[in-house]
Design a protein around this motif. Structure first.
Motif, short mmCIF file in Angstrom:
data_model
loop_
_atom_site.label_atom_id
_atom_site.label_comp_id
_atom_site.label_asym_id
_atom_site.label_seq_id
_atom_site.Cartn_x
_atom_site.Cartn_y
_atom_site.Cartn_z
N ALA A 58 9.15 -1.58 -1.35
CA ALA A 58 8.83 -1.73 -2.76
C ALA A 58 7.38 -1.10 -2.94
O ALA A 58 6.60 -0.93 -2.04
CB ALA A 58 8.78 -3.46 -2.84
N VAL A 59 7.23 -0.74 -4.05
CA VAL A 59 5.97 0.00 -4.48
C VAL A 59 5.29 -0.70 -5.43
O VAL A 59 5.89 -1.13 -6.52
CB VAL A 59 6.22 1.40 -4.87
CG1 VAL A 59 4.95 2.12 -5.43
CG2 VAL A 59 7.23 2.07 -3.93
N GLY A 60 3.98 -1.30 -5.24
CA GLY A 60 3.22 -2.06 -6.05
C GLY A 60 2.01 -1.17 -6.87
O GLY A 60 2.28 -0.59 -8.03
N THR A 61 0.86 -1.51 -6.14
CA THR A 61 -0.26 -0.89 -7.06
C THR A 61 -0.11 0.58 -7.30
O THR A 61 -0.79 0.93 -8.29
CB THR A 61 -1.37 -1.06 -5.84
OG1 THR A 61 -1.73 -2.58 -5.57
CG2 THR A 61 -2.97 -0.78 -6.54
N ALA A 62 0.57 1.19 -6.62
CA ALA A 62 0.54 2.70 -6.99
C ALA A 62 1.18 2.89 -8.32
O ALA A 62 0.81 4.09 -8.93
CB ALA A 62 1.46 3.49 -5.82
N ASN A 63 1.90 1.79 -8.80
CA ASN A 63 2.63 2.13 -10.31
C ASN A 63 1.36 2.34 -11.14
O ASN A 63 1.53 2.74 -12.15
CB ASN A 63 3.38 0.77 -10.47
CG ASN A 63 4.55 1.15 -9.98
OD1 ASN A 63 5.59 1.74 -10.11
ND2 ASN A 63 5.01 0.17 -9.00
N PHE A 64 0.32 1.37 -10.82
CA PHE A 64 -0.74 1.53 -11.72
C PHE A 64 -1.50 2.80 -11.79
O PHE A 64 -2.23 3.20 -12.88
CB PHE A 64 -1.83 0.21 -11.51
CG PHE A 64 -1.16 -1.02 -11.39
CD1 PHE A 64 -0.01 -1.42 -12.15
CD2 PHE A 64 -2.05 -1.98 -10.69
CE1 PHE A 64 0.51 -2.51 -11.87
CE2 PHE A 64 -1.18 -3.24 -10.56
CZ PHE A 64 -0.04 -3.59 -11.30
N THR A 65 -1.45 3.60 -10.80
CA THR A 65 -2.51 4.92 -10.79
C THR A 65 -1.57 5.86 -11.22
O THR A 65 -2.03 6.82 -11.83
CB THR A 65 -3.21 5.24 -9.12
OG1 THR A 65 -1.93 4.76 -8.27
CG2 THR A 65 -4.25 4.02 -9.08
N ASN A 66 -0.24 5.77 -11.04
CA ASN A 66 0.55 6.77 -11.34
C ASN A 66 2.07 6.06 -11.84
O ASN A 66 2.97 5.67 -11.19
CB ASN A 66 1.13 7.59 -10.31
CG ASN A 66 2.07 8.70 -10.76
OD1 ASN A 66 2.35 8.84 -11.70
ND2 ASN A 66 2.29 9.49 -9.85
N GLY A 105 0.99 -1.22 -0.14
CA GLY A 105 -0.17 -0.17 -0.17
C GLY A 105 0.72 1.35 -0.04
O GLY A 105 0.08 2.43 0.32
N ILE A 106 2.06 1.27 -0.28
CA ILE A 106 2.90 2.37 -0.24
C ILE A 106 2.52 3.28 -1.26
O ILE A 106 2.51 2.96 -2.64
CB ILE A 106 4.51 1.84 -0.40
CG1 ILE A 106 4.79 1.42 0.90
CG2 ILE A 106 5.21 3.44 -0.60
CD1 ILE A 106 6.12 1.09 1.14
N SER A 107 2.19 4.61 -1.07
CA SER A 107 1.61 5.38 -2.42
C SER A 107 2.37 6.80 -2.18
O SER A 107 2.43 7.77 -2.74
CB SER A 107 0.27 5.46 -2.79
OG SER A 107 -0.31 5.68 -1.38
N ASP A 108 2.75 7.38 -0.99
CA ASP A 108 3.57 8.40 -0.67
C ASP A 108 4.89 8.63 0.16
O ASP A 108 5.15 7.43 0.71
CB ASP A 108 2.70 9.45 -0.08
CG ASP A 108 1.74 9.47 1.04
OD1 ASP A 108 2.35 8.67 1.71
OD2 ASP A 108 0.90 9.88 1.23
N VAL A 109 5.51 9.44 0.32
CA VAL A 109 6.89 9.58 0.93
C VAL A 109 6.32 8.92 2.47
O VAL A 109 7.32 8.45 3.13
CB VAL A 109 7.60 10.98 0.94
CG1 VAL A 109 8.54 11.05 2.12
CG2 VAL A 109 7.70 11.02 -0.45
N GLU A 110 5.24 9.72 3.08
CA GLU A 110 4.92 9.57 4.58
C GLU A 110 5.01 7.86 4.75
O GLU A 110 5.21 7.31 5.90
CB GLU A 110 3.58 10.18 4.79
CG GLU A 110 3.74 11.65 5.16
CD GLU A 110 3.78 12.31 3.82
OE1 GLU A 110 3.69 11.74 2.82
OE2 GLU A 110 4.34 13.43 3.66
N ASP A 111 4.15 6.96 3.66
CA ASP A 111 4.28 5.57 3.92
C ASP A 111 5.52 5.25 4.12
O ASP A 111 5.77 4.19 4.81
CB ASP A 111 3.36 5.13 2.47
CG ASP A 111 1.97 5.58 2.52
OD1 ASP A 111 1.27 5.65 3.62
OD2 ASP A 111 1.42 5.74 1.38
N ILE A 112 6.46 5.66 3.21
CA ILE A 112 7.99 5.10 2.94
C ILE A 112 8.52 5.30 4.37
O ILE A 112 8.95 4.34 5.25
CB ILE A 112 8.66 5.56 2.05
CG1 ILE A 112 8.17 5.30 0.75
CG2 ILE A 112 10.18 5.09 2.34
CD1 ILE A 112 8.89 5.93 -0.22
#
Lengths: 306, 258
Positions: free
Chosen positions: A263-271, A244-251
């Protein structure tokens, strides 16, 4: 010295961010959008011994702040990955983490030996946690002794470090983590998707052709953070955190919880540009907050990587 | 392909639950073929999480705008229908391959067959064909009178026939019924609509030359996630496949399994 460079077994990363396996293909499509050298590493789509079509469609379904997928490990098979996919990644310097899957231990051994033998793959990620294939895979990921045996056998044939990708669909994720650590794993990646289902009210049936699918996206982040926090306290292994990582705060949350990279997964699909955007954003945030390195975020007693 | 915050210039209901949205932005200059699509984020929040793929209907490069037409049906498209003039939308595009207008010769007879919200990409296609001196006939089908749209705009391109499934407007029945009734002859057919319609066309005209445009649930829209794949007719049970988003959405007649 860079604030965001990290060193993990086999993976010398200029930033701690890699696209997650299955969310980036073999890099071709994204490589036409931006320079893949901007990535810390790339986790490649799962490779199996034989080509796989995967499941029928619908393969994705949207849920509240997340999505279900049941692709079914579609990939062109070991030989084509070696002859067609890896050569296209020759011109970039970014380390590659090759995700490998199979239905038998022999499948994993063969794929591991051949892929690690190419010289272009820097580490392997053992996929023992895909919820979307009928046989093998997940069985290895839910039984600590099977997971340990598979890890040991793959380690014996691999010439590069081996990471094990853990499933969240277990009662206690630390049991598997400890078992594969004892069996010689070089690192862990977690978490894979959570098994879920969406109903199509019109047909009154599950929406996905495979019925169940793996849940990902912002909805799963708290579960991922909790599991990384637990595993961090039970093993010495480097952890690559995802979910679920999608922004810097998540990291930042993942690093504080105990991840050594993310690792960034689903967020690659939206951006499609999310990974390079996050690495620039993270560096900027650390500079603003006057941290000399990302790991300064971690509570000292917890961080166990040399 | 680019990612851009496009400006909503207009957003109006043109038939029951059918909206026409006019968007302005640089992205318009990147469009290379009619039938390409946009992938639109309907909310800045993570719900709905995924973008919505919408075909480009009309392109105006000189004035740098395009239009899309959609049915406000689910969460995402309902949010879209509420977008007001002057607001912006996060869009990636243009994506995919459109109809191969360059393959068509002047003087050829081309039939455009559209069903429901599959009609929009045929509009730009028809215009491009007309400009080349192609003889265009359009057959468009809808569920009922209230959902019929774009009959008049298509008249600028050539002859137009309309069908409705319930018979409340035009010919009663489907696009294929109109084609039979009017004995429409063509050298090439370009079709876009629901899968049953495309299946009926490929079955009735197995030898036809032409293309179909497919709609499918998508994840990324750029060929990465493999959510929108279909089998090929050459290898219907094997590992061969096409991605609707990046190999399509337009495919040669009878290339993929419907």
């Amino acid at each position: 010295m860079s604030r965001i460079a990290v060193e993990l077994p086999g993976l010398s990363m200029k930033n701690p961010i890699m696209p997650a396996s299955g969310c980036f293909g073999f890099g071709e499509e994204m490589g036409s959008l931006y320079d893949l050298n901007e990535l810390g590493a790339i986790a490649l789509k799962a490779t199996t011994r034989e080509p796989r079509f995967g499941n029928e469609t619908p393969r994705v379904a949207e849920t509240a702040a997340g999505m279900l997928n049941a692709i079914g490990l579609q990939n062109p098979g070991l030989q084509k990955v070696i002859s067609e996919k890896l050569p296209k990644l020759k011109s970039i310097e970014t380390p590659l983490l090759a995700n490998i899957a199979g239905t038998t231990m022999e499948d994993y051994e063969e794929v591991a030996a051949d892929l690690s033998g190419t010289g272009r793959v820097n580490a392997l990620e053992l996929n023992i946690s895909c919820p979307n294939v009928k046989e093998g895979g997940i069985a290895f990921g839910t039984d600590p002794s099977l997971a340990a045996e598979l890890t040991e056998r793959v380690k014996a044939v691999s010439s590069v470090p081996v990471y094990v990708k853990l499933s969240p669909n277990v009662t206690d994720i630390t049991d598997i983590a400890k078992a594969v650590e004892r069996a010689g794993a070089d690192g862990l990646t977690l978490i894979n998707t959570l098994s879920g289902m969406k109903i199509d009210r019109k047909s009154r049936k599950p929406l996905l052709a495979n019925q169940a699918g793996g849940l990902s996206g912002p909805a799963v982040k708290p579960i991922a953070v909790r599991m990384i926090h637990e595993v961090r306290r039970q093993t010495q292994l480097p952890l690559i955190g995802m979910g679920g990582i999608s922004d810097v705060e998540d990291i930042i949350d993942f690093i504080i919880a105990g991840a050594d990279a993310v690792a960034v997964g689903t967020a690659n699909f939206t951006n499609p540009f999310i990974c390079p955007e996050l690495s620039r954003g993270l560096e900027k945030w650390l500079a603003q907050e006057q941290y000399t390195h990302l790991y300064d975020l971690q509570p000292k007693e917890v961080h166990s990587v040399e | 392909m680019r990612k851009e915050d496009m400006i909503v210039l207009e957003n109006k209901e043109i038939a029951r639950d059918i909206f026409e949205m006019k968007l302005g932005g640089l992205l318009v200059q990147d469009i290379t073929e009619p039938g390409q699509f946009l992938h639109i984020h309907t909310s800045p929040q993570p719900f709905p999480l995924l973008r919505r793929p919408l075909s480009i209907c009309k392109t105006n490069k000189a004035e740098e705008y395009l239009t899309v037409i959609y049915r406000a049906e689910g969460e995402g498209t309902r949010l879209l229908s509420a977008c007001s003039k002057g607001s912006t939308l996060d869009v990636i595009g243009p994506l995919g391959h459109g109809f191969p207008v360059s393959d068509v010769s002047p003087g050829e007879k081309v039939l455009l067959a559209g069903g429901g919200v599959g009609v929009p990409p045929l509009y730009d296609t028809g215009h491009a064909l007309k400009e080349k001196g192609v003889d265009v006939t359009t057959v468009i089908g809808f569920s009922d009178k209230g959902t019929v749209f774009y009959e008049d705009p298509f008249r600028d391109i050539g002859r137009v026939f309309v069908s409705t499934a319930d018979g409340s407007y035009g010919t009663a029945g489907f696009v294929t019924d109109v084609m039979e009734k009017e004995k429409l002859a063509f050298d090439r057919i370009f079709a876009c609509g629901p899968v049953p319609m495309l299946k009926a066309l490929e079955t009735k005209y197995p030898e036809a030359e032409g293309c179909i445009s497919l709609e499918e649930r998508m994840g990324c829209g750029i060929g990465v996630c493999l959510a929108c794949v279909c089998h090929t007719r050459q290898d219907p049970d094997g590992s061969d496949y096409r991605k609707v988003c990046s190999d399509g959405p337009v495919f040669p007649w009878k290339e993929v399994v419907l």
